[in-house]
Design a protein around this motif. Structure first.
Motif, PDB file in Angstrom:
ATOM      1  N   GLY A  64       1.223  -1.156   5.782  1.00 43.33           N
ATOM      2  CA  GLY A  64       1.410  -2.475   5.203  1.00 43.33           C
ATOM      3  C   GLY A  64       0.647  -2.701   3.923  1.00 43.33           C
ATOM      4  O   GLY A  64       0.811  -3.749   3.281  1.00 43.33           O
ATOM      5  N   LYS A  65      -0.221  -1.759   3.533  1.00 42.23           N
ATOM      6  CA  LYS A  65      -1.029  -1.904   2.324  1.00 42.23           C
ATOM      7  C   LYS A  65      -0.668  -0.860   1.267  1.00 42.23           C
ATOM      8  O   LYS A  65      -1.371  -0.735   0.269  1.00 42.23           O
ATOM      9  N   GLU A  66       0.398  -0.116   1.479  1.00 38.72           N
ATOM     10  CA  GLU A  66       0.793   0.894   0.509  1.00 38.72           C
ATOM     11  C   GLU A  66       1.300   0.212  -0.763  1.00 38.72           C
ATOM     12  O   GLU A  66       2.072  -0.754  -0.708  1.00 38.72           O
ATOM     13  N   GLU A  67       0.843   0.706  -1.889  1.00 37.72           N
ATOM     14  CA  GLU A  67       1.234   0.114  -3.160  1.00 37.72           C
ATOM     15  C   GLU A  67       1.936   1.106  -4.079  1.00 37.72           C
ATOM     16  O   GLU A  67       3.003   0.816  -4.620  1.00 37.72           O
ATOM     17  N   VAL A  68       1.339   2.270  -4.258  1.00 38.02           N
ATOM     18  CA  VAL A  68       1.873   3.262  -5.184  1.00 38.02           C
ATOM     19  C   VAL A  68       2.052   4.582  -4.441  1.00 38.02           C
ATOM     20  O   VAL A  68       1.209   4.979  -3.633  1.00 38.02           O
ATOM     21  N   CYS A  69       3.155   5.259  -4.739  1.00 40.75           N
ATOM     22  CA  CYS A  69       3.406   6.585  -4.166  1.00 40.75           C
ATOM     23  C   CYS A  69       2.853   7.622  -5.129  1.00 40.75           C
ATOM     24  O   CYS A  69       3.363   7.790  -6.245  1.00 40.75           O
ATOM     25  N   ASP A  70       1.825   8.323  -4.701  1.00 41.13           N
ATOM     26  CA  ASP A  70       1.154   9.315  -5.533  1.00 41.13           C
ATOM     27  C   ASP A  70       1.765  10.691  -5.284  1.00 41.13           C
ATOM     28  O   ASP A  70       2.201  11.000  -4.169  1.00 41.13           O
ATOM     29  N   GLU A  71       1.781  11.526  -6.331  1.00 38.96           N
ATOM     30  CA  GLU A  71       2.370  12.856  -6.187  1.00 38.96           C
ATOM     31  C   GLU A  71       1.558  13.733  -5.251  1.00 38.96           C
ATOM     32  O   GLU A  71       2.107  14.625  -4.598  1.00 38.96           O
ATOM     33  N   ARG A  72       0.259  13.505  -5.156  1.00 37.61           N
ATOM     34  CA  ARG A  72      -0.591  14.336  -4.297  1.00 37.61           C
ATOM     35  C   ARG A  72      -0.655  13.795  -2.880  1.00 37.61           C
ATOM     36  O   ARG A  72      -0.489  14.539  -1.917  1.00 37.61           O
ATOM     37  N   ASP A  73      -0.914  12.515  -2.722  1.00 41.93           N
ATOM     38  CA  ASP A  73      -1.121  11.930  -1.396  1.00 41.93           C
ATOM     39  C   ASP A  73       0.042  11.065  -0.930  1.00 41.93           C
ATOM     40  O   ASP A  73       0.012  10.581   0.208  1.00 41.93           O
ATOM     41  N   VAL A  78      -3.625   7.242   2.208  1.00 42.40           N
ATOM     42  CA  VAL A  78      -4.912   7.032   1.547  1.00 42.40           C
ATOM     43  C   VAL A  78      -5.313   8.327   0.858  1.00 42.40           C
ATOM     44  O   VAL A  78      -5.055   9.418   1.383  1.00 42.40           O
ATOM     45  N   PRO A  79      -5.927   8.268  -0.314  1.00 42.54           N
ATOM     46  CA  PRO A  79      -6.343   9.502  -0.992  1.00 42.54           C
ATOM     47  C   PRO A  79      -7.192  10.399  -0.099  1.00 42.54           C
ATOM     48  O   PRO A  79      -8.014   9.923   0.693  1.00 42.54           O
ATOM     49  N   HIS A  80      -6.962  11.703  -0.202  1.00 43.18           N
ATOM     50  CA  HIS A  80      -7.678  12.751   0.541  1.00 43.18           C
ATOM     51  C   HIS A  80      -7.387  12.707   2.043  1.00 43.18           C
ATOM     52  O   HIS A  80      -8.152  13.232   2.848  1.00 43.18           O
TER      53      HIS A  80
END
Length: 524
Positions: free
Chosen positions: A436-445, A449-451
Motif C-alpha cells: 500500500g506504500k509503493e510509489e516507484v518501480c525501481d529497476e533493481r528492487d 523496499v530497497p535491498h
C-alpha cells in the motif's frame, strides 16, 4: 616408422588375462596348414618408432603397470612419452580400437649346407581383441631451460623440481619464471580450416544467411526462428499480441490433441498468474521441451532486464504499472559456501552444473551420445499416431525447481525464484512490508523496499545452513566449524524447528541447465 606389435599389458609381450602360449604347432606340407586356435587373449600396441630396446619402449608407455591401468579403463587413451623422465614432456596418445586379429609365430628351419631343404612351422600365439594405434601428432614440447647472460641454454630442472626436502635457502633462490600450460593443443589430429572473411552484422547479411542456409559457426550461424518478443525494463510499451511468425510456428506444430490441451492449460496458468518462469511452467504442464519453446512465445513475452528478468509475462500485462506485480519479481539466489556458512566448496550438498573433473581431456575418448529428437520428428510422430493417447508425466518437473520451503534444499546451486514461490512466513512478511506504500518501480528492487533481495538471500542461506547441519551424519569426521552468531537484518530470530523430510530431499542433485543462461539462447 616401423610399428612394433606387442601383445597384452602385463609383460613385455603384455598378456593381461592368460599368460603362456600354445605349444600346438603345425608343420607346413604343401600350400596349406592346420593350426590349433589358442585361448590366450592379447592386446596389440602399434608403437610408432623403431624399437632397439624393449625395456626403454615399455618405460615410454608407462611400463607394465601403466599399460595395465590404461587397458582396464576403456575410456582412456594410451600415453607415449618420448622423454619419460621429463615431467614437462607432453605425450602422444594412442586410440583404442577393437580388433579380431591373430598373433602368428612362424619359424623357418634350414639344414646347414643344404638351403634347398627347408621346414616351416607355425603356431597361433593368441587372439588380439584390442589394438592401440598412434594416429595423431604429439603435442608441442617446451623444455625447462633459460638463457644465461652469455646466451647459453641452462637447464632449470635442479631449480624448479623438488627431489628431496630442502631448506629455506632453496626457496629463496631467484628462479626464472617457468609456467608452461598443461597442454598446448586439444586436438592431435589435423583438420582442414577454411578461412573466411568476417561477415558484417547487419539485417541484410543475416537475411542472406538464412536464405542461403549458410549454417556457419560463431557469428555466421543462422538465427533460431522461435519468434519470441523481448522487452527491456526501459521500453515504453509492451506487446499485446504475439508475432505472426510465432502464431504460424505454433499452429504448425500443434497437431496432436495433447498439444491443444497444453495450450489451454498454459492460458489458464497466465489467467491465474500473469508472470511465470519457464521452470514453473514446466512443473505444471506436461509438454515436450522443444514444443514448449514454440508455445511460450505464442502466449507471452520475455523480460530481459529489471526485477522480472528471465520471466514470461502475459501479453498486454505491464508489471511496471501495478504494484500487485511485486510478488512476481525474480530473486537470483546462489548457494553460499565457506567456513562461515558451515561447508566448503567440496562439502556443498548440491552438485554443480559443470565440474572441472568432467572436462574432456586429451587422455579420454569422446564417445558419441544420442542426439535429441527434433521438433520435426515429434510432429511426424504425433501426426502418425492414431487417436489420442493418454499423456504421461515424463516431461513434468518437480515443484522444488521453482518453490522454496523451509526444511528443503534447492535442487541447483543457482536458483531463480519468484517472490510468490518463497513459501516461508518470515520471507512473506518482508515482501509485504510496504504493501500500500509503493510509489516507484525501481529497476533493481522493483516495488519492494530497497535491498529486500539481499535480506531474502541472507534468510534463505541461513535456513539452508541450519538444514545441512541438522541432517549431517553424526559419524562425520569433519571438524565442527566455529561461526559467530549473526542476527538477520530483519531483526527476527532464526527458527530452530527442523522438519523431518524424506531422505530423498537430502540427496544432492545431478545438476541442471541454468535457466537464465540457456533460455535466452533458445530464442535469440
Amino acid at each position: 616408422m616401423d610399428p612394433l606389435i606387442t601383445s597384452n599389458p602385463a609383460s613385455s609381450s603384455t598378456d593381461v588375462r592368460n599368460k603362456g602360449e600354445s605349444h600346438d604347432t603345425a608343420v607346413v606340407s604343401g600350400n596349406t596348414a592346420t593350426l590349433a586356435l589358442s585361448d590366450t587373449s592379447l592386446v596389440c600396441v602399434e608403437y610408432p618408432a623403431v624399437v632397439n630396446n624393449v625395456d626403454t619402449m615399455l618405460e615410454s608407455i608407462g611400463g607394465e603397470e601403466g599399460v595395465s591401468k590404461t587397458y582396464a579403463d576403456s575410456s582412456k587413451r594410451l600415453e607415449l612419452r618420448f622423454r619419460p623422465k621429463d615431467l614437462f614432456c607432453h605425450p602422444a596418445y594412442g586410440n583404442r580400437y577393437s580388433s579380431t586379429n591373430l598373433l602368428l609365430r612362424v619359424r623357418r628351419r634350414t639344414r646347414k649346407g643344404n638351403s634347398a631343404e627347408t621346414q616351416i612351422s607355425m603356431e597361433i600365439v593368441g587372439l588380439i581383441g584390442t589394438t592401440y594405434k598412434f594416429q595423431g601428432m604429439a603435442d608441442f614440447q617446451y623444455l625447462a631451460t633459460h638463457n644465461d647472460p652469455d646466451g647459453n641454454q641452462m637447464s632449470l630442472y635442479d631449480k624448479i623440481i623438488l627431489r628431496k626436502p630442502e631448506k629455506k635457502e632453496f626457496y629463496d633462490n631467484p628462479v626464472p619464471l617457468f609456467l608452461p600450460p598443461p597442454i598446448f593443443s586439444r586436438l592431435d589430429t589435423a583438420v582442414d580450416y577454411y578461412y573466411r572473411p568476417d561477415v558484417l552484422h547487419s539485417r541484410e547479411t543475416a537475411m542472406q544467411s538464412v536464405l542461403l542456409k549458410d549454417h556457419l559457426i560463431a557469428p555466421n550461424r543462422a538465427r533460431r526462428p522461435n519468434n519470441a518478443i523481448f522487452v527491456n525494463f526501459d521500453d515504453k510499451t509492451i506487446p499485446s499480441e504475439p508475432l505472426e511468425a510465432a502464431v504460424t510456428s505454433w499452429k504448425k506444430f500443434c497437431v496432436h490433441p495433447n498439444d491443444a490441451k497444453a495450450e489451454q492449460q498454459l492460458r489458464q496458468l497466465f489467467e491465474k498468474r500473469p508472470i511465470w518462469s519457464r521452470n514453473a511452467v514446466k512443473a505444471n504442464i506436461n509438454i515436450h521441451p522443444e514444443k514448449m519453446k514454440h508455445l511460450l512465445p505464442y502466449v507471452a513475452y520475455y523480460m530481459l532486464t529489471g526485477p522480472w528478468r528471465s520471466l514470461w509475462v502475459r501479453f498486454g500485462y505491464d508489471p511496471r504499472k501495478t504494484a500487485e506485480a511485486k510478488i512476481y519479481q525474480v530473486l537470483d539466489f546462489r548457494i553460499r559456501y565457506g567456513m562461515k556458512h558451515g561447508f566448503g566448496v567440496n562439502d556443498m550438498p548440491v552438485k554443480p552444473k559443470r565440474s572441472a573433473y568432467h572436462y574432456s581431456h586429451p587422455t579420454t575418448i569422446n564417445r558419441a551420445v544420442p542426439q535429441p529428437a527434433s521438433v520435426t520428428d515429434i510432429t511426424q510422430e504425433s501426426a502418425s499416431s492414431s487417436g489420442p493417447k493418454p499423456a504421461t508425466a515424463k516431461y513434468l518437473l518437480k515443484d522444488s525447481v521453482y518453490i522454496f520451503q523451509e526444511g528443503m534444499l534447492p535442487p541447483y546451486r543457482q536458483m531463480f525464484y519468484q517472490l510468490c514461490d518463497l513459501d516461508v512466513e518470515k520471507i512473506k512478511n518482508i515482501i509485504h512490508k510496504n504493501d500500500g506504500k509503493e510509489e516507484v518501480c525501481d529497476e533493481r528492487d522493483g516495488w519492494c523496499v530497497p535491498h529486500t533481495a539481499d535480506e531474502l538471500r541472507n534468510i534463505i542461506s541461513g535456513m539452508i545452513q541450519q538444514h545441512v547441519q541438522a541432517n549431517r551424519p553424526a559419524s562425520s569426521t569433519q571438524k565442527p566449524v566455529r561461526t559467530r552468531s549473526k542476527t538477520v537484518d530483519s531483526g527476527e530470530e532464526e527458527d530452530e524447528d527442523d522438519d523431518d523430510d524424506d531422505d530423498e530431499e537430502y540427496k544432492p542433485s545431478d545438476g541442471s541447465d541454468n535457466e537464465m543462461e540457456t533460455e535466452i539462447a533458445d530464442y535469440m
